[in-house]
Design an enzyme around this catalytic site. Sequence first.
Site, PDB file in Angstrom:
ATOM      1  N   ASN A 224       0.828  -1.208   0.000  1.00  0.00           N
ATOM      2  CA  ASN A 224       0.000   0.000   0.000  1.00  0.00           C
ATOM      3  C   ASN A 224       0.863   1.259   0.000  1.00  0.00           C
ATOM      4  O   ASN A 224       0.582   2.218  -0.733  1.00  0.00           O
ATOM      5  CB  ASN A 224      -0.904   0.013   1.232  1.00  0.00           C
TER       6      ASN A 224
ATOM      7  N   HIS B  37     -15.006   2.993 -15.718  1.00  0.00           N
ATOM      8  CA  HIS B  37     -14.850   2.215 -14.489  1.00  0.00           C
ATOM      9  C   HIS B  37     -16.104   1.408 -14.173  1.00  0.00           C
ATOM     10  O   HIS B  37     -16.109   0.596 -13.244  1.00  0.00           O
ATOM     11  CB  HIS B  37     -14.522   3.166 -13.327  1.00  0.00           C
TER      12      HIS B  37
ATOM     13  N   HIS C 124     -14.847  -4.097  -0.650  1.00  0.00           N
ATOM     14  CA  HIS C 124     -14.802  -3.359  -1.918  1.00  0.00           C
ATOM     15  C   HIS C 124     -16.183  -3.022  -2.458  1.00  0.00           C
ATOM     16  O   HIS C 124     -16.313  -2.210  -3.373  1.00  0.00           O
ATOM     17  CB  HIS C 124     -14.016  -4.184  -2.947  1.00  0.00           C
TER      18      HIS C 124
END
Length: 720
Positions: free
Chosen positions: A59, A445, A602
Amino acid sequence: MNSKASQPAQSAVSQSAESRFFNRELSWLEFNQRVLDEALDATSPLLERLKFLAITASNLDEFFMVRVGSLQMLRRQQNTSRDPAGLTAIEQLEAISQRTHQMVREQYRCLLKEIEPALQADQLRRVTKDELSDRQHTVIRQVFEQKIYPILTPIRVTGHDDFPQLVNQTMNLCVRLKGESDDSPKFAVIPFGRGRERIVTLPHEAGGYSYILLENLLEICIGSFFAGEMVLECVPFRMTRNADMELREDGASDLLKEMVEALDARREGDCVRLEVASTVSTETLSFLMQVTEVSEQDVYLLDGPLDLTVMMRVFEIQGFDQHRDKPWPSRNSPRIDATQSIFQEIAKGDILLYHPYESFDPVVRFIEEAAVDPDVLAIKQTLYRTSRNSPIVSALKRAAQNGKYVTAVLELKARFDEARNIEWARDLERSEVQVIYGVKGLKTHAKVCLVVRREPHGIQRYMHFGTGNYNEMTSRLYVDASLFTCDEDLGSDATALFHAVTGYSQPQRFRRLEAAPLGLREKLLELIDAEIDRKKHGQKAMIHAKLNALVDEKMIEALYRASQAGVKIRLNVRGVCCLKPGIEGLSENIVVTSIVDRFLEHSRILYFHHGGDELVFISSADWMPRNLDRRIELLVPVNAPAAKSRLLSILKTHFMDTAKARKLMPDGRYVRSAVPAGTEPFRSQAQLYARISEEVQEAEQMRPTMLEPHLPSDVEKLSR
C-alpha cells in the site's frame, strides 16, 4: 488490540478549527494504519500477521508512487494552493513524512521483535550471514556461482550523470570500494532487476524451513564481483519513482501509442522515496542522496529487510498451517442451479451474489455460455482490470470467432494494469473483437456485461452489473456484489450506455440507471435532499452507505446538511474518509466505521429510507471527485424483493461488527467498536461466511430452490 500509532490523522500539523474536512492523504495513512493494526494483533495467526505486514508495504509503495509523487510535483512548481483541510503541498509532505516514518518504524518493530522471533521458535527462519551453518554456507556459495554471478552485473558509478536507470521499486546493492585515497572512494551499483527471486532456500531441519534473502547472500559473496579491489561496504537500497503520469489525450491521435509512451515516462520518473539499510555509512548515504536527488525528508533508513512485500512470498511457503487462518473457500451459490442454463436461471428472477462468500464462477460462466450459445447474438462488456490468464477475455475471443458481435470497452488507463490491458487490447483485436478504448478524458470504471439473445418471444437482454472488476483471481479476496437481471428497463439503459461510450450518441435520460459523469452525482444529491425534506416534515429519515472512499466536498456537505436536519446517517468507509463525524451542530447524526479483515471490503451499497419505500443500490463508484466527474460509473437500483432484502441484511451485518470495525472519531482517531458486556465480538465477515455456508447446506438437503435471504434475529433487531 489498539495500536499506539492510531493517532489523529491531523496530529502532525496544526489545523484551523473551522476546517470541515480531514486531509485526504493523512486519512489514507490512517487506513494503512488500520491494516497495520491487523499485523500488530497478537491474537491473529503469525503468518496472517505477516501477510498484513506485506500488504501495508505494498500500500505504501503505491501511495508514494502516486500521491506523494503528485505532491512533490506541486512543490517543485511552487504551488501554494491549499486543500480542503487547509494544507499546502509542502505542509502535506511534511506531515506525510512524519507519519510514514512513524509507521515504518512500527512495521519493523512488529517484524523483528514479534513475528519473526515467534516463527523462528517454530522453525521458520530467516537466516542472516552471522547465523549460517557450514552446510548452509556451502550451499550459498554454490547458488551464487551457478545462478547469480553469471547473471548480475556490477555498474561503475561516479555521480549523477552515469547513474544507471534503475527499475522502479526493485532491489539494488550499492558497493563502496577503496579508492586511491580515503577521501575518494569508488562506488558501484548491482541492480537485481524485475522478477528476481529474493528468497533463497537453505538446508534446514526436518519440518522446518530456512531461507536467506538475496541481498544478504550477495553481501557474503560480494568480493567475487570485484577481484583485486577492497570492498569497504555493501548496502541494499531501493528507489520509488513518481508514477503519476499524465496523458495528453487532446493531442493524441492514437491513444494506444500515447499510453505506451506514458508508460515509458513512468519508468523514468523522479525518485520520490529512497529506502536504504540502516547500516549504511554517512559516505554512502550522501552519495546515494546525491545521485537520486532526494532530500533528507524522503530517505527511509530501515532496520530490517527492504521491501516488506517479500514477506508475502514467505506467507505462501508450504506447511505451517497452524499459523494461518482456517480457509474460507468460496461456496457455490444456492441461488443458481449449476445444471441449468445461466440464462434460464436469470429469467426466473434477479439474482444477487456476494463475493467471495459466493463463488465468482457464475460470472465467468455467464460470458463463457454466451460465447458458445447459438442463440446469443451479441456481447458487450466493460473491462477495467482482468487477471493475467483471464477466462473472460478468452471467452470474448471465442465468441467473436463463433461469429457473434462482440464489443469490449477496455480501459487502457487502469493504473498499474495499463501494460496488461494494452496486451489484451491487441489480442482481442486480432480475434476480431471490437475494442473500444473508452471516452476521451474519462476512465470507464463501470462494471457491466450485456448479452443479447434471440428467444421464441423475441430479443431478450441479459445483464450482469457488479461493484468489482471482471477478475476471477481478485474475486477470491475482494468483497463485491453481483447482480444478474433481464429487466427490460435496465436492458434498455445498458444498451444506451454502450452506444454513448462507443459511438457519438448523446447520453439519453436513463429509465433506471444513473451514470457518471452525467446524472450520478445529481441523483445522489437528490436522494440525500429527499431524506432532508422528509425529516423536516416530521417523517423518519435515514441514509446507510458502504463505500471505499468518501472525499468529494459536495457529497460531504450534503451529508452535513442532512445531519443538521436530523437525518440518521451510518457510513461504512473502508479507506479514505474526509468527513468529520460526531461534531455538534455539524455532523452529530453521522457515524462512520471502517472494517479491515481477511477479505478486502470493496462493495458499494447504498440505502435510503425514502419514507418507508426503501431504495437500495449497488454502485461501481466511490464518492470522490474522480469517480463522479472524471469516470464513467454506474448506480444500479436493486428492486427485486429477495435481492433487495439480502443487500439490506448484508449492510446491517457490517454495521453490527464489533470485532474488526473501527469507529472514526471527530479528532481523526479510529477506535475499536465497543463490545457489549457479556457478549462475544461480532465479526461481520465470519457471520456472512457462516450464513452462506448454512444456506448451501440447507440447499443440499432439499431440491434446488431460489432461496430467500435469512436474517438472523440479531440483525432483525438492529434499529433502522
